[in-house]
Design a protein around this motif. Sequence first.
Motif, PDB file in Angstrom:
ATOM      1  N   GLU A  94      20.967  42.963  43.948  1.00  0.00           N
ATOM      2  CA  GLU A  94      19.712  42.183  44.551  1.00  0.00           C
ATOM      3  C   GLU A  94      19.643  42.746  45.975  1.00  0.00           C
ATOM      4  O   GLU A  94      18.454  42.865  46.462  1.00  0.00           O
ATOM      5  CB  GLU A  94      20.418  40.763  44.674  1.00  0.00           C
TER       6      GLU A  94
ATOM      7  N   ARG B 193      16.263  44.352  47.521  1.00  0.00           N
ATOM      8  CA  ARG B 193      15.958  43.927  48.753  1.00  0.00           C
ATOM      9  C   ARG B 193      15.304  44.913  49.503  1.00  0.00           C
ATOM     10  O   ARG B 193      14.395  45.109  50.146  1.00  0.00           O
ATOM     11  CB  ARG B 193      16.781  42.841  49.340  1.00  0.00           C
TER      12      ARG B 193
ATOM     13  N   GLY C 295      10.941  41.376  48.288  1.00  0.00           N
ATOM     14  CA  GLY C 295      12.028  41.604  49.334  1.00  0.00           C
ATOM     15  C   GLY C 295      12.626  40.273  49.715  1.00  0.00           C
ATOM     16  O   GLY C 295      13.855  40.043  49.889  1.00  0.00           O
ATOM     17  N   TYR C 296      11.724  39.045  50.107  1.00  0.00           N
ATOM     18  CA  TYR C 296      12.228  37.790  50.660  1.00  0.00           C
ATOM     19  C   TYR C 296      12.817  37.018  49.317  1.00  0.00           C
ATOM     20  O   TYR C 296      13.757  36.330  49.598  1.00  0.00           O
ATOM     21  CB  TYR C 296      11.001  37.244  51.418  1.00  0.00           C
TER      22      TYR C 296
ATOM     23  N   HIS D 155      11.352  46.050  50.750  1.00  0.00           N
ATOM     24  CA  HIS D 155      11.072  46.132  52.009  1.00  0.00           C
ATOM     25  C   HIS D 155      10.729  47.452  52.422  1.00  0.00           C
ATOM     26  O   HIS D 155       9.741  47.720  53.201  1.00  0.00           O
ATOM     27  CB  HIS D 155      12.249  45.688  53.145  1.00  0.00           C
TER      28      HIS D 155
ATOM     29  N   GLU E 109      14.447  38.648  46.893  1.00  0.00           N
ATOM     30  CA  GLU E 109      15.646  39.185  46.606  1.00  0.00           C
ATOM     31  C   GLU E 109      16.588  38.570  47.702  1.00  0.00           C
ATOM     32  O   GLU E 109      17.709  38.328  47.583  1.00  0.00           O
ATOM     33  CB  GLU E 109      15.519  40.574  46.767  1.00  0.00           C
ATOM     34  N   GLU E 110      16.161  38.421  49.214  1.00  0.00           N
ATOM     35  CA  GLU E 110      17.106  37.903  50.068  1.00  0.00           C
ATOM     36  C   GLU E 110      17.691  36.501  49.657  1.00  0.00           C
ATOM     37  O   GLU E 110      18.866  36.136  49.872  1.00  0.00           O
ATOM     38  CB  GLU E 110      16.368  37.899  51.453  1.00  0.00           C
TER      39      GLU E 110
END
Length: 114
Positions: A84, A88, A30-31, A92, A33-34
Motif C-alpha cells: 500500500e 501511495r 494516494g490519500y 503521489h 492508500e495512506e
Amino acid sequence: MRPDVVQGIFFNAYFVLYHLSLKLAHRIVGYLEEEAIHSYSKYLMQIESGAIENIPGLVIDVDYWRLPKDATLKDVVTVIRANEARHRDVNHFVSDIHFQGKELRESPAPLGYH
C-alpha cells in the motif's frame, strides 16, 4: 445505502474525475492508500499486543506474496502494508508529474519502481 450502489456511484464519479484531472485523481488515490496504511498499522499493533492472534498465514496469502511457508498473519499484514505504501508513493509521484505540467514518459520513475 447498499454497498454495490455506493461502489457504482464512486466508480462513475472517479471515472469522470480521472478524465477531468489526472493529477487530482491520482492524488485522491494516494490519500486513500495512506488511510489503508494507517489501518494496516493499527491492525499490526493489535496483532503485536495480542488482541488479535498471530495465526499462521493462509496458504493463498503466503503463496501470493511469496512469503516463507512458516509466515504468520503479522508477516502477511506487514507485506500488504508495504505494498500500500508503494501504491501511495507512485500515485503521489504521478500526481506531482501532472502538477508540473509534464507527462509520465518525460520523468524517471521513483527509485525501486518497476
